[in-house]
Design an enzyme around this catalytic site. Structure first.
Site, short mmCIF file in Angstrom:
data_model
loop_
_atom_site.label_atom_id
_atom_site.label_comp_id
_atom_site.label_asym_id
_atom_site.label_seq_id
_atom_site.Cartn_x
_atom_site.Cartn_y
_atom_site.Cartn_z
N ASP A 201 0.62 -1.48 0.41
CA ASP A 201 0.24 -0.60 -0.04
C ASP A 201 1.06 1.40 0.11
O ASP A 201 2.03 1.16 0.89
CB ASP A 201 -0.74 0.13 1.64
N GLU A 255 13.73 -14.41 -0.22
CA GLU A 255 14.23 -15.64 1.20
C GLU A 255 13.31 -16.69 1.07
O GLU A 255 13.55 -18.07 1.60
CB GLU A 255 13.48 -14.82 2.37
#
Length: 536
Positions: A201, A255
């Site tokens: 956002d 990751e």
């Protein structure tokens, strides 16, 4: 398939959770309701589901004011409901994308409660606090996007705190290493629960000017516009330091990527084209290290003319960095619906445009059945934006009304009373009614999505803009020896297509008009507001 094919070649479907499907009769959509409708999404043919915020919230801004980043608001269900939804998405081959709201928290978040407790609190610098201006009042001229100053005075500590939106949404201080670590741990929390990516956002808002300088006046501002636009947000958005943050955020998401599936970051960025491109990030070892999909909102604000959209597509394609994945959006929970902006016939053209351009398309729930904005009477307004700036038409309730599933009570959305009123056409404009109508908007979307999935030229092919006259937008999509031509007639009259634009032995694969199929005999004449996809 490559690990990133799902977000490069697939289709993202945005769900506003309050409005998709209610499962418990309280009139508010929830996670169990979404799970109940997953088979519909599979049948529609989309690849990923993006869900707007579901976190615990006082709902000052309907979930964009978060009081706990690592839980689910009881209105939407529980963490167990989320885990069940994630598992059911995975079982159906659907990817799951969550909203991540890093710019601000709720003023009731424990972090802010501690931050405002005293100037000496260890979390004081987790937010943006400033002394009053020398003569009193806010420290600078920054404005809230929801009206009024971007500063609220805290009597107890004698300082102002910054909020880019509501005063109930204090901005985090992203210059603080502790804030960054905490927010990156939020990403890891949800990634461990099976999330495939995040829509971030107002990404470009995260860093503010270190000197808190005044924003300059906007020379093009006119009376009647959104009041927040009277200043140019030079010192409050798109600061140079943002590039370091997107690299860090990308590393966290990476990751959890593996050979089977790459995770994705989608950035909400209302920026000029050249600045939008910067959010793909810097190149390292030949790979872009930023946001994989900086949202391209140009079709939301574009004048609906062939020449203008042709210009937008050409400029966007030319601006993309090497290796960048394009994307296109027709609507979202903050902007008027496409069918209201351009009308139902042109919305069919828009569907073909969205699903045949090069890049990832994002669909907003209900656009596939032609939902329009619903006028909300003043006494039923829910959106704080409209309440803060009444009468200016800035409210977002009209494009957030419940999904219309059937002709049953409340359009099949709830057994109770919907949180927002339905459109007046709900008994006829609904999924159930359109399933059996070959000329319906829903059937057009299904046909286009299936064609996009089956044609390599459409979901991963090259793109070439063509010249087809003032009223026809034309482009070719190619993969190997397969070449498709898309022709979109923006005129309200018949328009012939030049023979040199078409392959020999032209066959219409799809048309926005349900009655046109098969081989073309003689000259191809597009009907008013018709779009076609043709091949040899």
């Amino acid at each position: 398939m490559s690990a990133d094919a799902w977000w490069k070649n697939g289709i993202v479907y945005q769900i506003y959770p309050r409005s998709f499907q209610d499962s418990d009769g309280d009139g508010i959509g929830d996670l169990q309701g979404i799970q109940r409708r997953l088979d519909y999404l599979v049948e529609l043919g989309v690849d990923a589901v993006w869900i707007s915020p579901i976190y615990p919230s006082p709902m000052a801004d309907f979930g964009y004011d978060i009081s706990d980043y690592c839980n689910v608001d009881p209105r939407f269900g529980t963490l167990e409901d989320f885990d069940s939804l994630a598992a059911e998405c995975k079982a159906r081959g659907l990817k799951l994308v969550l909203d991540f709201v890093p710019n601000h928290t709720s003023d009731r978040h424990p972090w802010f409660v501690q931050s405002r407790a005293s100037r000496n609190n260890t979390k004081r610098d987790w937010y943006l606090w400033q002394d009053p201006a020398p003569g009193g009042g806010p420290p600078n001229n920054w404005l809230s996007n929801f009206g009024g100053p971007a500063w609220t005075f805290d009597e107890a500590s004698g300082q102002y705190y910054c909020h880019s939106f509501l005063k109930e949404q204090p901005d985090l201080n992203w210059r603080s290493p502790e804030v960054r670590k905490a927010m990156y741990d939020v990403l890891r929390f949800w990634l461990r629960r099976g999330v495939d990516g995040f829509r971030v956002d107002v990404l470009y808002h995260l860093i503010k000017d270190v000197e808190f300088r005044d924003n300059p006046q906007n020379p093009s501002f006119q009376a009647g516009q959104d009041p927040s636009h009277q200043l140019l947000p030079l010192y409050t958005t798109d600061r140079p330091e943002m590039q370091d943050i997107i690299v860090e955020m990308r590393r966290v998401v990476d990751e959890f990527s593996d050979e089977a599936s790459a995770r994705v970051l989608i950035g909400e960025l209302y920026l000029p084209l050249e600045r939008l491109m910067a959010y793909y990030g810097r190149t390292s070892d030949g790979l872009l290290q930023g946001v994989q999909l900086p949202f391209n909102f140009q079709l939301i604000t574009a004048p609906w003319h062939a020449a203008e959209i042709d210009r937008i597509v050409r400029n966007y394609e030319a601006a993309l960095p090497h290796g960048a994945a394009p994307n296109w959006v027709l609507g979202n929970h903050d902007k008027p619906r496409i069918a209201s902006r351009v009308g139902q016939e042109r919305a069919r053209l828009a569907a073909m445009l969205l699903l045949t351009l090069r890049g990832t398309p994002t669909l907003y729930y209900g656009d596939e059945i032609g939902l329009t904005d619903v006028p909300i009477p003043p006494d039923e307004v829910q959106d704080p934006f409209e309440k803060n700036e009444p009468g200016k038409g800035l409210g977002r309730d009209p494009q957030r009304t419940p999904m219309q599933w059937s002709g049953a009570h409340a359009a099949g959305f709830t057994d109770g009373t919907p949180w927002l009123r339905l459109g007046g056409d709900w008994s006829m404009r609904n999924v159930e009614a359109q399933q059996g109508d070959p000329a319906s908007m829903l059937q057009l979307y299904k046909k286009l999505i299936a064609l996009r999935r089956n044609e390599h030229a459409l979901h991963e092919g090259s793109h070439e803009q063509l010249e087809a006259g003032a009223d026809v937008l034309a482009y070719a999509r190619s993969a190997g020896t397969r070449r498709l031509v898309v022709l979109l007639n923006f005129a309200t009259s018949e328009t012939p297509v030049a023979a040199e634009l078409l392959p020999a032995d032209t066959v219409v694969l799809a048309s926005t008009h349900a009655d046109r199929t098969g081989a073309v005999k003689g000259e191809l004449v597009l009907q008013p507001l018709e779009g076609v996809i043709v091949a040899q």
